[in-house]
Structure formats: structure tokens, C-alpha cells
Motif scaffolding. Structure first.
Motif, PDB file in Angstrom:
ATOM      1  N   GLN A   1      47.516  18.627 -11.071  1.00  0.00           N
ATOM      2  CA  GLN A   1      47.780  19.388  -9.839  1.00  0.00           C
ATOM      3  C   GLN A   1      48.927  18.781  -9.021  1.00  0.00           C
ATOM      4  O   GLN A   1      49.180  19.200  -7.894  1.00  0.00           O
ATOM      5  CB  GLN A   1      46.516  19.446  -8.977  1.00  0.00           C
ATOM      6  CG  GLN A   1      46.080  18.094  -8.430  1.00  0.00           C
ATOM      7  CD  GLN A   1      44.677  18.096  -7.840  1.00  0.00           C
ATOM      8  OE1 GLN A   1      43.822  18.844  -8.287  1.00  0.00           O
ATOM      9  NE2 GLN A   1      44.453  17.287  -6.829  1.00  0.00           N
TER      10      GLN A   1
ATOM     11  N   SER B   1      39.830  27.932 -11.398  1.00  0.00           N
ATOM     12  CA  SER B   1      40.558  26.964 -10.579  1.00  0.00           C
ATOM     13  C   SER B   1      39.609  25.800 -10.281  1.00  0.00           C
ATOM     14  O   SER B   1      38.394  25.954 -10.354  1.00  0.00           O
ATOM     15  CB  SER B   1      41.028  27.610  -9.267  1.00  0.00           C
ATOM     16  OG  SER B   1      39.947  28.245  -8.620  1.00  0.00           O
ATOM     17  N   ARG B   2      40.192  24.644  -9.933  1.00  0.00           N
ATOM     18  CA  ARG B   2      39.348  23.456  -9.704  1.00  0.00           C
ATOM     19  C   ARG B   2      38.373  23.701  -8.554  1.00  0.00           C
ATOM     20  O   ARG B   2      37.194  23.356  -8.613  1.00  0.00           O
ATOM     21  CB  ARG B   2      40.262  22.271  -9.382  1.00  0.00           C
ATOM     22  CG  ARG B   2      39.500  20.999  -9.101  1.00  0.00           C
ATOM     23  CD  ARG B   2      40.432  19.837  -8.795  1.00  0.00           C
ATOM     24  NE  ARG B   2      39.661  18.636  -8.538  1.00  0.00           N
ATOM     25  CZ  ARG B   2      40.165  17.453  -8.243  1.00  0.00           C
ATOM     26  NH1 ARG B   2      41.477  17.297  -8.186  1.00  0.00           N
ATOM     27  NH2 ARG B   2      39.387  16.425  -8.016  1.00  0.00           N
ATOM     28  N   ASN B   3      38.926  24.229  -7.466  1.00  0.00           N
ATOM     29  CA  ASN B   3      38.111  24.621  -6.303  1.00  0.00           C
ATOM     30  C   ASN B   3      38.616  25.981  -5.859  1.00  0.00           C
ATOM     31  O   ASN B   3      39.587  26.501  -6.410  1.00  0.00           O
ATOM     32  CB  ASN B   3      38.291  23.616  -5.161  1.00  0.00           C
ATOM     33  CG  ASN B   3      37.673  22.269  -5.479  1.00  0.00           C
ATOM     34  OD1 ASN B   3      36.457  22.159  -5.666  1.00  0.00           O
ATOM     35  ND2 ASN B   3      38.508  21.242  -5.576  1.00  0.00           N
TER      36      ASN B   3
ATOM     37  N   HIS C   1      44.280  19.993  -4.098  1.00  0.00           N
ATOM     38  CA  HIS C   1      42.870  19.953  -4.478  1.00  0.00           C
ATOM     39  C   HIS C   1      42.255  21.348  -4.395  1.00  0.00           C
ATOM     40  O   HIS C   1      41.290  21.644  -5.086  1.00  0.00           O
ATOM     41  CB  HIS C   1      42.093  18.972  -3.592  1.00  0.00           C
ATOM     42  CG  HIS C   1      42.508  17.546  -3.831  1.00  0.00           C
ATOM     43  ND1 HIS C   1      43.501  16.948  -3.117  1.00  0.00           N
ATOM     44  CD2 HIS C   1      42.080  16.635  -4.739  1.00  0.00           C
ATOM     45  CE1 HIS C   1      43.688  15.715  -3.570  1.00  0.00           C
ATOM     46  NE2 HIS C   1      42.833  15.491  -4.544  1.00  0.00           N
TER      47      HIS C   1
ATOM     48  N   ASP D   1      44.660  13.020 -11.097  1.00  0.00           N
ATOM     49  CA  ASP D   1      45.036  14.367 -10.632  1.00  0.00           C
ATOM     50  C   ASP D   1      46.439  14.827 -11.029  1.00  0.00           C
ATOM     51  O   ASP D   1      47.055  15.655 -10.324  1.00  0.00           O
ATOM     52  CB  ASP D   1      44.854  14.485  -9.113  1.00  0.00           C
ATOM     53  CG  ASP D   1      43.377  14.630  -8.728  1.00  0.00           C
ATOM     54  OD1 ASP D   1      42.532  14.768  -9.651  1.00  0.00           O
ATOM     55  OD2 ASP D   1      43.074  14.604  -7.523  1.00  0.00           O
TER      56      ASP D   1
ATOM     57  N   GLY E   1      44.081  23.090  -7.668  1.00  0.00           N
ATOM     58  CA  GLY E   1      44.019  22.140  -8.781  1.00  0.00           C
ATOM     59  C   GLY E   1      44.956  22.453  -9.935  1.00  0.00           C
ATOM     60  O   GLY E   1      44.844  21.862 -11.010  1.00  0.00           O
TER      61      GLY E   1
ATOM     62  N   ARG F   1      33.557  24.467  -3.503  1.00  0.00           N
ATOM     63  CA  ARG F   1      33.030  24.752  -4.838  1.00  0.00           C
ATOM     64  C   ARG F   1      32.362  26.118  -4.837  1.00  0.00           C
ATOM     65  O   ARG F   1      31.492  26.390  -4.006  1.00  0.00           O
ATOM     66  CB  ARG F   1      32.032  23.672  -5.240  1.00  0.00           C
ATOM     67  CG  ARG F   1      31.503  23.881  -6.627  1.00  0.00           C
ATOM     68  CD  ARG F   1      30.859  22.632  -7.154  1.00  0.00           C
ATOM     69  NE  ARG F   1      31.860  21.622  -7.507  1.00  0.00           N
ATOM     70  CZ  ARG F   1      31.552  20.420  -7.971  1.00  0.00           C
ATOM     71  NH1 ARG F   1      30.291  20.074  -8.114  1.00  0.00           N
ATOM     72  NH2 ARG F   1      32.499  19.557  -8.286  1.00  0.00           N
TER      73      ARG F   1
END
Ligand code: PEP
Ligand code: MN
Length: 336
Positions: free
Chosen positions: A312, A246-248, A272, A309, A275, A240
């Protein structure tokens, strides 16, 4: 300091070594794994190592300056290989693909995924039966009953299972139905869970914590190894950051750094990590060029209908493209 002990060491010889360590102000931690016996000595290096070297029962001594010891590459230069049986292994000289849905959704979803994987020679299926969800109202997985169905069908298809274990009480019931325990990003520093996974004889893949440093991931692996289980795999899955696009943030830097610091295999999870479905392929290839031993990707027969999810998750056509490019990229890296 890592003292590798000889197979036939007697209890008296071991006691003598421990007493010697105490006499030079070292603590001595005994570790016995599936593969070897070690004494981990923690202290200040102000003695002549030859004082220990001659003692019976010792096969080798390594001075490891890292704070984590057993997972360090400083004592074990050759890369660790994890053998899953049936000709499937993870680590150096092997490129691993772990693919499947975010959540295991039921028999049809399992069958369809297994057929897809088999057709494409992907030997490890991923999927959660215990799902850590940000909201308690989201789908939280089929649990052990789902796992048992999955196991039966996966065995018939000759495909191995990696799935997340969320708490200590799940370890034992899951044991007979899985090939690799996955420790999720939210549990990387669940030290009780790590301690218990150290007591079992099954591979464990530890994901990097959502806000975890590379060293913290290595310490988590050290927990499991020092608990007695050296069948370990690490996974970079994005951290994070302040970035919201982006998600991560898949930390590609972590891959060569981990490969340098540890002898354990390193897997990248770009699903992940970024994402965003369209960018899973380039981030997979980038991970491979950065040195990853394999990739974990989310795949579903109809991503738009996936229980979790979907944004992604690759459909089968996208996944086939990815497997092909990933294998080519791995061969390219090895040829450079
Ligand atoms: C997963 O792989 O299913 C998962 C939940 O990943 P992470 O722990 O990295 O969020
Ligand atoms: Mn997921």
C-alpha cells in the motif's frame, strides 16, 4: 453542560459553582487543559440556566446534548488548530500531508525520506518505531534508539515527527523526540493510554478503531481532552467490514460527519484505508473533497523492499503526483 471558567477564578468561587451543580443533581467534573478550565456538568436539564449564569468565576455556559462534550462542535463552533511551531499547523485553512514509511527502518531510510519530503514541501513525517503487528514474528520496529536518530535528522531537515505510542510506559521516553503522538487503531479504546495522554502537553492524533464507530472515536478523544490535553486530531483509517477486496473500508462518510460533530481536525489515511497502492491517490482526493484537513500516506524509496505494508506504499514518483493532486484538490474544494 460545559461551564467555561474565568482565568482568575478563586477556589471558593469554584467550590460554590460545584455545590450549586450538586444541588441541582448534576455531577461536576473539573477539567484543566493547556488552554482553559472547565466544569463538565452531567445531569438532567430541569433547572433554569440563569441560576448559574450570574455566578462569579463563570465566563460561559453551554448546553451540549451530545454525550461527549468537550470535543463536540455544539459548544465550540470555530475549528481547532494545532500549532506544531515553525509555521506548521494542522486544521482549518491548512492542508496537512503526513508522509513516510510504515516502519522506520534505519538511517538510510530516514535520510532518503526526509530529502524527498523536504523537496516536496511536506512538513510532517510519519513512521512507526513501535509497530503493532498481527504476527509477533513480523518486524516490530526500531524502538527508542531508532526514534532518537530520526529526531536528530528530522530536526536538521525542519520536519516534524508523528509516530505511534503503543503503551503508557513509552509516553515519557518518547516525549522529547516527537511532535505528535499517534494512537493506533488497535489502541483507540486503550483508556489507560488515553488517560495518560491527557496529562501531557503534546498533540495526539487518534485513529479510528478497526471496528470502532464514529461516536466511539469521539469518546476516545473526549478521554484525552477531559484528562487535560486539548491538542487533538482525529484520523479515519478504514474500518473492518465484510468486504475482502480491500484491506479495510475507508469510511468516507465519517469525514463530513466528524467535521460536523467535532471542532477537531480530521485527517484521512487512505494507505491503511484501502491497502492497495494504486488506489491511494483517488481515495486521498475523495477524502479531501469529503472535507479532510489532511492526509497521512505511506511512502518509501523502494516499496517492494519495505519492512511492512509495501503493498500500500507509494514510491517517490507516485507520492509526488499525489502531493500535487492533493494540493490542487484542496484548493478546488476551498474555491467551491
Ligand atoms: C500506522 O499508521 O502505522 C498504523 C499502524 O496504522 P493503524 O493503527 O491505523 O493500523
Ligand atoms: Mn502501515
Amino acid at each position: 453542560m460545559i461551564i467555561q471558567l474565568k482565568n482568575g477564578i478563586t477556589p471558593e468561587q469554584k467550590d460554590e459553582i460545584i455545590n450549586k451543580l450538586h444541588s441541582i443533581n448534576y455531577s461536576a467534573n473539573e477539567v484543566t487543559t493547556q488552554i482553559g478550565s472547565y466544569l463538565i456538568g452531567i445531569g438532567k436539564l430541569n433547572f433554569d440556566i440563569r441560576e448559574l449564569g450570574f455566578m462569579p468565576g463563570i465566563s460561559d455556559i453551554h448546553i451540549v446534548s451530545d454525550n461527549y462534550k468537550l470535543v463536540s462542535r455544539k459548544w465550540k463552533v470555530s475549528p481547532t488548530m494545532i500549532d506544531l511551531g515553525d509555521g506548521i499547523s494542522i486544521g482549518e485553512n491548512n492542508f496537512s500531508i503526513m508522509a513516510g514509511p510504515c516502519s522506520i527502518e534505519g538511517e538510510e531510510n530516514i535520510q532518503s525520506t526526509l530529502e524527498h519530503l523536504k523537496k516536496n514541501n511536506v512538513r510532517i513525517m510519519r513512521g512507526g518505531v513501535y509497530k503493532p503487528r498481527s504476527s509477533p514474528y513480523s518486524f516490530r520496529g526500531l524502538g527508542l534508539d531508532g526514534l532518537k536518530i530520526w529526531y536528530k535528522l528530522a530536526r536538521e531537515a525542519g520536519i516534524k515527527i508523528i509516530t505511534e505510542v503503543m503503551q503508557v510506559s513509552q509516553i515519557e521516553p518518547m516525549y522529547d523526540y516527537i511532535d505528535i503522538y499517534q494512537v493506533g487503531a488497535r489502541n483507540t479504546q486503550n483508556f489507560n493510554l488515553l488517560d495518560e495522554l491527557g496529562k501531557i502537553d503534546k498533540p495526539v492524533m487518534i485513529k479510528r478503531g478497526i471496528s470502532g464507530t464514529i461516536d466511539e472515536l469521539l469518546y476516545s478523544a473526549e478521554y484525552v481532552f477531559s484528562g487535560g490535553n486539548e491538542k487533538l486530531i482525529l484520523c479515519e483509517r478504514g474500518i473492518r467490514t465484510y468486504e475482502k477486496a480491500s484491506r479495510n473500508t475507508l469510511d468516507l462518510n465519517a469525514i463530513p460527519i466528524l467535521k460536523e460533530k467535532t471542532h477537531l481536525p480530521v485527517i484521512s489515511d487512505p494507505s491503511h484505508g484501502i491497502g492497495i497502492r494504486d488506489h491511494v491517490l483517488p481515495m486521498s482526493l475523495a477524502s479531501i473533497m469529503a472535507g479532510a484537513d489532511g492526509i497521512m500516506v505511506e511512502v518509501h524509496q523502494r516499496p517492494e523492499k519495505a519492512y511492512s505494508d509495501g503493498q500500500q506504499t507509494l514510491d517517490y514518483n507516485e507520492a509526488v503526483d499525489l502531493y500535487e493532486s492533493a494540493r490542487k484538490t484542496y484548493n478546488l474544494r476551498r474555491s467551491l
